[in-house]
Design a protein around this motif. Structure first.
Motif, PDB file in Angstrom:
ATOM      1  N   GLY A 123       0.794  -1.226   0.000  1.00  0.00           N
ATOM      2  CA  GLY A 123       0.000   0.000   0.000  1.00  0.00           C
ATOM      3  C   GLY A 123       0.826   1.274   0.000  1.00  0.00           C
ATOM      4  O   GLY A 123       0.281   2.366   0.057  1.00  0.00           O
ATOM      5  N   TYR A 124       2.137   1.123  -0.067  1.00  0.00           N
ATOM      6  CA  TYR A 124       3.039   2.266  -0.130  1.00  0.00           C
ATOM      7  C   TYR A 124       3.720   2.271  -1.492  1.00  0.00           C
ATOM      8  O   TYR A 124       3.883   1.234  -2.111  1.00  0.00           O
ATOM      9  N   GLN A 147      -0.900  10.173   2.367  1.00  0.00           N
ATOM     10  CA  GLN A 147      -1.854   9.136   2.781  1.00  0.00           C
ATOM     11  C   GLN A 147      -2.435   9.417   4.159  1.00  0.00           C
ATOM     12  O   GLN A 147      -2.739   8.497   4.903  1.00  0.00           O
ATOM     13  N   ASP A 149      -5.270  10.209   5.044  1.00  0.00           N
ATOM     14  CA  ASP A 149      -6.600   9.639   5.212  1.00  0.00           C
ATOM     15  C   ASP A 149      -6.544   8.199   5.723  1.00  0.00           C
ATOM     16  O   ASP A 149      -7.513   7.690   6.286  1.00  0.00           O
ATOM     17  N   GLU A 150      -5.402   7.531   5.573  1.00  0.00           N
ATOM     18  CA  GLU A 150      -5.258   6.156   6.037  1.00  0.00           C
ATOM     19  C   GLU A 150      -4.694   6.067   7.457  1.00  0.00           C
ATOM     20  O   GLU A 150      -4.722   5.010   8.074  1.00  0.00           O
ATOM     21  N   THR A 151      -4.191   7.182   7.960  1.00  0.00           N
ATOM     22  CA  THR A 151      -3.524   7.175   9.264  1.00  0.00           C
ATOM     23  C   THR A 151      -4.409   6.690  10.410  1.00  0.00           C
ATOM     24  O   THR A 151      -3.976   5.825  11.180  1.00  0.00           O
ATOM     25  N   ASP A 153      -6.934   4.627  10.644  1.00  0.00           N
ATOM     26  CA  ASP A 153      -7.132   3.176  10.615  1.00  0.00           C
ATOM     27  C   ASP A 153      -5.824   2.429  10.850  1.00  0.00           C
ATOM     28  O   ASP A 153      -5.800   1.405  11.536  1.00  0.00           O
ATOM     29  N   ARG A 154      -4.734   2.925  10.278  1.00  0.00           N
ATOM     30  CA  ARG A 154      -3.433   2.281  10.474  1.00  0.00           C
ATOM     31  C   ARG A 154      -3.022   2.329  11.942  1.00  0.00           C
ATOM     32  O   ARG A 154      -2.562   1.342  12.504  1.00  0.00           O
TER      33      ARG A 154
END
Length: 167
Positions: A123-124, A147, A149-151, A153-154
């Motif tokens: 995903g990177y 990214q 917006d993914e932080t 959840d990660r």
């Protein structure tokens, strides 16, 4: 779970914000958050640690981390479980994405610590990094520029893993 020491360095506030995100996900746990600019003399008191650094230059730690590095390199991490968070920009600095994380990892493992919280590199889109062993980052890799917006959840998923693996 024993008390967690969260140590971070931050110039722009992005890493401090990630420390707050981790705190939010640890809300019922016992933790203390320390800016490394204020020193790391309490670090040896914790069996569980979360260390956060953005990457500067070509794979280097943030300047406050660099300032405490001589002291950090003297800490005996035997019997400690340590998780690492690295921030970077995989497009602008794709040749050394989250390299600061590896600097911390190398000191911890050399000084007897157990690094937990490895995460997938799927995903990177970075060019290369020394912060990957096999197909996993040596901690949680975050790109707040591309990214963000993914932080949430990660971080949430990662903290749940840490809760199961800390002392």
């Amino acid at each position: 779970m024993e008390k967690i020491g969260i140590f971070y360095g931050s110039n722009t506030g992005k890493t401090a914000a990630i420390a707050e995100e981790i705190e939010f996900n640890l809300r019922k746990e016992n933790y203390e958050t320390i800016n490394v600019a204020d020193g790391i003399d309490t670090m040896p008191e914790f069996k569980n640690l979360i260390l956060l650094t953005p990457t500067y230059g070509v794979g280097e730690v943030q300047e406050d981390w660099a300032n405490v590095m001589p002291e950090f390199e003297k800490i005996d991490f035997t019997g400690k479980r340590i998780a690492i968070v690295g921030l970077g920009n995989q497009f602008a600095f794709g040749e050394s994405f989250v390299g600061g994380m590896r600097v911390l990892y190398d000191v911890i493992t050399k000084n007897g610590g157990e690094v937990i919280g490895f995460t997938s590199n799927v995903g990177y889109k970075y060019e290369e990094t020394n912060s990957v062993i096999g197909d996993q980052f040596v901690g949680l890799a975050l790109d707040e520029n591309n990214q963000d917006d993914e932080t949430p959840d990660r971080v949430m998923a990662w903290v749940e893993i840490l809760k199961k693996n800390f002392y």
